[in-house]
Scaffold this motif. Sequence first.
Motif, PDB file in Angstrom:
ATOM      1  N   UNK A 130       1.060   4.235  -8.022  1.00 27.91           N
ATOM      2  CA  UNK A 130       0.335   2.321  -7.432  1.00 27.91           C
ATOM      3  C   UNK A 130      -0.123   3.561  -6.471  1.00 27.91           C
ATOM      4  N   UNK A 131       0.405   4.348  -6.085  1.00 34.32           N
ATOM      5  CA  UNK A 131      -0.400   4.865  -4.514  1.00 34.32           C
ATOM      6  C   UNK A 131      -0.006   4.994  -2.750  1.00 34.32           C
ATOM      7  N   UNK A 132       1.209   3.918  -3.252  1.00 25.48           N
ATOM      8  CA  UNK A 132       1.469   3.696  -1.839  1.00 25.48           C
ATOM      9  C   UNK A 132       2.009   4.910  -0.718  1.00 25.48           C
ATOM     10  N   UNK A 133       1.622   4.877   0.664  1.00 31.35           N
ATOM     11  CA  UNK A 133       1.839   5.924   1.204  1.00 31.35           C
ATOM     12  C   UNK A 133       2.695   5.425   2.623  1.00 31.35           C
TER      13      UNK A 133
ATOM     14  N   UNK B 153       3.596  -9.971   8.803  1.00 27.32           N
ATOM     15  CA  UNK B 153       4.338  -9.814   7.944  1.00 27.32           C
ATOM     16  C   UNK B 153       2.825  -9.738   6.630  1.00 27.32           C
ATOM     17  N   UNK B 154       3.287  -8.715   5.253  1.00 25.01           N
ATOM     18  CA  UNK B 154       2.218  -8.722   4.698  1.00 25.01           C
ATOM     19  C   UNK B 154       3.245  -8.837   3.223  1.00 25.01           C
ATOM     20  N   UNK B 155       1.772  -8.896   2.311  1.00 27.95           N
ATOM     21  CA  UNK B 155       2.361  -8.537   0.771  1.00 27.95           C
ATOM     22  C   UNK B 155       1.563  -7.486  -0.670  1.00 27.95           C
ATOM     23  N   UNK B 156       2.636  -6.576  -0.647  1.00 27.47           N
ATOM     24  CA  UNK B 156       2.299  -5.808  -1.399  1.00 27.47           C
ATOM     25  C   UNK B 156       2.491  -6.012  -2.794  1.00 27.47           C
ATOM     26  N   UNK B 157       1.073  -5.697  -3.671  1.00 26.01           N
ATOM     27  CA  UNK B 157       0.949  -5.845  -5.484  1.00 26.01           C
ATOM     28  C   UNK B 157       0.553  -4.651  -5.702  1.00 26.01           C
ATOM     29  N   UNK B 158       1.707  -4.241  -7.276  1.00 27.69           N
ATOM     30  CA  UNK B 158       0.604  -3.025  -7.789  1.00 27.69           C
ATOM     31  C   UNK B 158       0.243  -2.835  -9.411  1.00 27.69           C
ATOM     32  N   UNK B 159      -0.431  -3.211  -9.297  1.00 31.57           N
ATOM     33  CA  UNK B 159      -1.078  -3.732 -10.624  1.00 31.57           C
ATOM     34  C   UNK B 159      -2.424  -2.662 -11.331  1.00 31.57           C
TER      35      UNK B 159
ATOM     36  N   UNK C  54      10.443   1.967  -4.177  1.00 35.20           N
ATOM     37  CA  UNK C  54       9.559   2.244  -3.640  1.00 35.20           C
ATOM     38  C   UNK C  54       8.897   4.162  -3.315  1.00 35.20           C
ATOM     39  N   UNK C  55       9.645   4.385  -4.482  1.00 29.45           N
ATOM     40  CA  UNK C  55       9.085   6.115  -5.087  1.00 29.45           C
ATOM     41  C   UNK C  55       8.494   5.657  -6.403  1.00 29.45           C
ATOM     42  N   UNK C  56       8.522   3.995  -7.157  1.00 30.35           N
ATOM     43  CA  UNK C  56       7.347   4.213  -8.149  1.00 30.35           C
ATOM     44  C   UNK C  56       6.479   3.191  -7.161  1.00 30.35           C
TER      45      UNK C  56
END
Length: 574
Positions: free
Chosen positions: A180-183, A263-269, A173-175
């Motif tokens: 990736x800018x997740x809030x 439901x959702x999908x979160x993806x970091x790239x 979660x911290x990464x």
Amino acid sequence: MIEDVYEPLARYRDDFKAKFAALTRAKFKELTTASGIDVAANRRLIELIHALERKVESASGKKTLLGLGVALFFLAALACLVVFFLLEGNPNRISWLFGCLAGLLLGGALIPSFFRALRLIGTLRERIRRETDTAWKQMAPLNRLYTWDITTRLIEQTVPRLAFDPYFTSRRLEDLRRLYGWSDRFNEGKSILFAQSGVINGNPFLFGEYLDQDWGTETYDGVLDIEWEEWEEDSDGDGHYVTRSETLHAQVEKPIPVYSKHKLLIYGNDAAPNLKFSREPSGFSSEGGGLIERWRKWRRLRKLEAFSRNLEDSSNFTLMGNHEFETWFHTPNRNNEVEFRLLFTPVAQLQMLALLQDHKVGYGDDFTFRKDHKLNLLTATHLDESVLDTDPERFQDFDYDRASQTFQSFNEQYFKDVYFALAPLLAIPLYQQTRMHEDIWKGVLPSERSSFWEQESLANYYGDERFRHPDCITENILKTRVLARDEDGVSRVAVTAHGFRGVSRVDYVSVHGGDGHWHDVPVEWIEYMPIQRTSEMYVSEGESPKERFADCYRNAGNAAYRRLIYSYLVPRGV
């Protein structure tokens, strides 16, 4: 060398679907062998149970007919008795008395058979219960072998470069936040029901299911009966007072908390880090549609062409050569044309179109796709309707063949739902070619601390009835906070249940009555006032505390084992 998946629709149709089905069948056979259960004995016992159930069904039908016969004969006897009394003095009166006696005799003769059928049904059901208990004991060794990660491990064996975590850790979660800018503002007013993290070629994804609380309106009705007198003259000119009445109606609308699951999908790239866009399902038919739909597509394309030619606004939107892709994917709100073209190469456009226009293999154009710099958020109609958790209890059964069917069908459906949620990401080659944080996302250690997503998920797994305030009349949003962590690595976690209590109110609405006056109609309604209660649970990650938590389960009955996270609740009053 591990291959990438650049043609997600074709690979699922031609390879992954059959491969996953075969792996699932092999896994169930492996579990069966490891359990050592006697499959043939279970099948014989299940056949016996089914035979007993058929006998119960037959006896129940017979009991119903006998009961109906008893009722009809007694009703006929009663009818004859009534006619007997009504025909006093009639010479045929005595025959009705004989009819009454005949009905009583025939009805009475059926009563013993009715009660024998009842006893038989009771005996059969008791035997079914005993045989079912035996079947559960036969299947117990297999039922104990199901785990939370069986399904995800099968998916990993099927799809290259796809890996799932045992659980969603605080480090993960911290990464997501830092890289990736997740809030965490997303989680405000929401409670996580389930979370499943993983990586696609080293890039993180997270499936989440959450409960959201919002506000809606409730319409309340009120009535008031009024009476008045009016002076009325008849045709002869004579007057008198007439009492009239009317029921007055009034309504008020008041706020009410509304809860919904999503439901959702979160993806970091890191690919295209400056690009922002969003798209929603086009609503176009996968098979071309009729005249109206063709006109809608033409109209959308004309608008995109006009928007592309407009040089007076601040947008740098430029229409791409693949008009079919532009029409279906439809992202005129994109902010960076260079990075958009870098992401959606001709190959990516073709694969995305294949997904959008498919109506036989996957789910077609049912997804929303939002990119915000390095974060990608996807939702889909089929994902909202799917089951995301892999709770092993759903596979447990006393019937081996039925368990096999459940295991196969659930896993195949789960794979399809998850795969086609990820498919829009797999259709973009640059996403799989970009891997900036190999060391960070290479695996999860069993001792890593779980994130608050997992802790909320655990609390919801227990059920909000264990945490709610006694005066709460609504669902609850459960939020967690770690209070302390001991030397054994066990965290003391506060679980706060946010709900609402109801306070009865009355509004008076003025309504004009037929008497010419205004009347205050009372309307009763409920005001929802926030209320909360904080409880505690203990959470640990890994295998080591299992026996400790098992002791708590035996003593307090409040333990939950979920994936590699173990938890127990503090008994109330402690």
